[in-house]
Design a protein around this motif. Structure first.
Motif: not given
Length: 253
Positions: A4-6, A10-12, A14-20, A239-241
């Motif tokens: 779950i941590n991994d 990854q979600v964090d 990927g979401s940063e890349q998608v957000s950018g 994802a950060g939470i």
């Protein structure tokens, strides 16, 4: 928990890349929308100017048609004037011939009166009355000859003026004919320009409609990209939470 941590990492990431990417896409879409709006405004202004030019061309075409009609009427009147001048010349020639006849009659009358005066002188006392009459006839003949000469001079002047007028009228008629032909050519050109202006106005109107549709699509894309960016940021925050929550646990290995 390790998995779950991994996955959270990854979600964090990927979401940063998608957000950018979504933010860049939203910014680009916004800039595109602004550019399209400016282009649409410029095309609209061009369309208005083309429509205005088309109206001006229509008015000019109308005025040129009126001018051409007036030129045709003037040319017709000028032809009539030339014909009238020719008739005046003919009449002047006839009057000149009549004046010559009168002059000849006055000359013959003068000769007859002179002969009568000579005969009256020969007759002595009995011919004095006849001599007075003959002298009066001579005087009238001389006055007639003088008047005839004066009239003849006036007729000559009138004939010369009429001939000059005929030449000027003919030249003017020819110039008006050429002007009429030029006006017809201008009318044809302006008519073609008016047609082309209308076609351009229609084409620009279609372009304006197309740009409006493109602007609507770009604005929709911009809104969608902004929503995607917001959703990506929210996903990154979640994802950060999740990572913070997982960090509370001690994971072996």
């Amino acid at each position: 928990m390790s998995q779950i941590n991994d996955a959270a990492e990854q979600v964090d990431s990927g979401s940063e890349q998608v957000s950018g990417g979504a933010q860049e896409l939203a910014q680009g879409a916004t800039e595109q929308a602004s550019s399209v709006e400016e282009l649409a405004a410029a095309v609209q202004e061009i369309s208005e100017k083309i429509n205005l030019n088309a109206n001006h061309v229509k008015n000019a075409n109308h005025q040129v048609n009126i001018t051409a009609e007036k030129l045709q009427l003037s040319a017709s009147k000028m032809k009539e004037l030339v014909s009238a001048m020719d008739e005046i010349n003919q009449s002047s020639n006839e009057i000149e011939n009549i004046i010559k006849t009168i002059d000849d009659i006055a000359f013959q009358t003068n000769i007859l009166a002179l002969n009568a005066a000579v005969e009256a002188t020969r007759a002595g006392e009995s011919g004095k009355g006849f001599a007075i009459v003959a002298e009066e006839v001579r005087s009238l003949a001389a006055k007639s000859a003088e008047a005839s000469a004066t009239t003849q001079n006036l007729i000559h002047s009138s004939i010369e003026a009429a001939e000059k007028g005929s030449v000027l009228a003919a030249d003017t008629a020819e110039a008006m004919k050429e002007t009429e032909e030029c006006a017809h050519s201008v009318t044809t050109s302006i008519t073609e320009i008016a047609q082309k202006s209308e076609e351009q106005a229609i084409a620009v109107s279609q372009i304006t409609q197309g740009l409006s549709q493109i602007s609507s699509v770009v604005q929709t894309n911009s809104a969608t990209a902004q929503e995607s960016a917001a959703a990506s940021e929210e996903l990154s925050a979640q994802a950060g939470i999740m990572k913070n929550l997982i960090s509370e646990f001690r994971i072996s290995g």
